[in-house]
Design a protein around this motif. Structure first.
Motif, PDB file in Angstrom:
ATOM      1  N   ALA A 249      -7.093   1.762   1.347  1.00  0.00           N
ATOM      2  CA  ALA A 249      -5.723   1.416   0.965  1.00  0.00           C
ATOM      3  C   ALA A 249      -5.530  -0.097   0.904  1.00  0.00           C
ATOM      4  O   ALA A 249      -4.965  -0.615  -0.071  1.00  0.00           O
ATOM      5  CB  ALA A 249      -4.729   2.041   1.950  1.00  0.00           C
TER       6      ALA A 249
ATOM      7  N   HIS B  54      -0.600   2.113  -0.175  1.00  0.00           N
ATOM      8  CA  HIS B  54      -0.263   2.638   1.145  1.00  0.00           C
ATOM      9  C   HIS B  54      -1.253   3.730   1.532  1.00  0.00           C
ATOM     10  O   HIS B  54      -1.685   4.524   0.685  1.00  0.00           O
ATOM     11  CB  HIS B  54       1.161   3.202   1.163  1.00  0.00           C
ATOM     12  CG  HIS B  54       2.202   2.155   0.905  1.00  0.00           C
ATOM     13  ND1 HIS B  54       2.553   1.208   1.823  1.00  0.00           N
ATOM     14  CD2 HIS B  54       2.946   1.911  -0.200  1.00  0.00           C
ATOM     15  CE1 HIS B  54       3.480   0.413   1.321  1.00  0.00           C
ATOM     16  NE2 HIS B  54       3.726   0.825   0.084  1.00  0.00           N
ATOM     17  N   GLN B  55      -1.590   3.799   2.808  1.00  0.00           N
ATOM     18  CA  GLN B  55      -2.550   4.794   3.298  1.00  0.00           C
ATOM     19  C   GLN B  55      -2.093   6.221   3.030  1.00  0.00           C
ATOM     20  O   GLN B  55      -2.919   7.057   2.654  1.00  0.00           O
ATOM     21  CB  GLN B  55      -2.852   4.555   4.784  1.00  0.00           C
ATOM     22  CG  GLN B  55      -3.942   5.434   5.355  1.00  0.00           C
ATOM     23  CD  GLN B  55      -3.427   6.788   5.815  1.00  0.00           C
ATOM     24  OE1 GLN B  55      -2.278   6.910   6.210  1.00  0.00           O
ATOM     25  NE2 GLN B  55      -4.285   7.787   5.764  1.00  0.00           N
TER      26      GLN B  55
ATOM     27  N   THR C  64      -0.638   7.380   0.483  1.00  0.00           N
ATOM     28  CA  THR C  64      -0.991   7.660  -0.912  1.00  0.00           C
ATOM     29  C   THR C  64      -2.457   8.031  -1.010  1.00  0.00           C
ATOM     30  O   THR C  64      -2.834   8.999  -1.676  1.00  0.00           O
ATOM     31  CB  THR C  64      -0.697   6.432  -1.795  1.00  0.00           C
ATOM     32  OG1 THR C  64       0.702   6.123  -1.707  1.00  0.00           O
ATOM     33  CG2 THR C  64      -1.081   6.676  -3.243  1.00  0.00           C
TER      34      THR C  64
END
Length: 64
Positions: free
Chosen positions: A21, A27-28, A30
């Motif tokens: 990410a 964003h993690q 996602t």
């Protein structure tokens, strides 16, 4: 190669979802959704993952 396959390869190379990410400026959560099969919301984001994977692969050996 699908987005989830690219992510599996990145994770198998030793990266964490958080590292992926950060590397692709996302964003993690996602990354987590994509790892679980969700489709990316844009081709640019998917291409960023592909570029990261290519950059982590060792260069092929050249015999002379």
């Amino acid at each position: 190669m699908t987005t989830s396959e690219i992510l599996r390869a990145l994770l198998a190379s030793g990266m964490t979802q958080a590292e992926v990410a950060r590397a692709v400026k996302m964003h993690q959560p996602t990354i987590c959704r994509w790892a679980n099969g969700a489709a990316p919301d844009s081709a640019d984001r998917a291409l960023a993952l592909q570029a990261l994977l290519v950059s982590r692969r060792p260069a092929p050996e050249v015999s002379v």
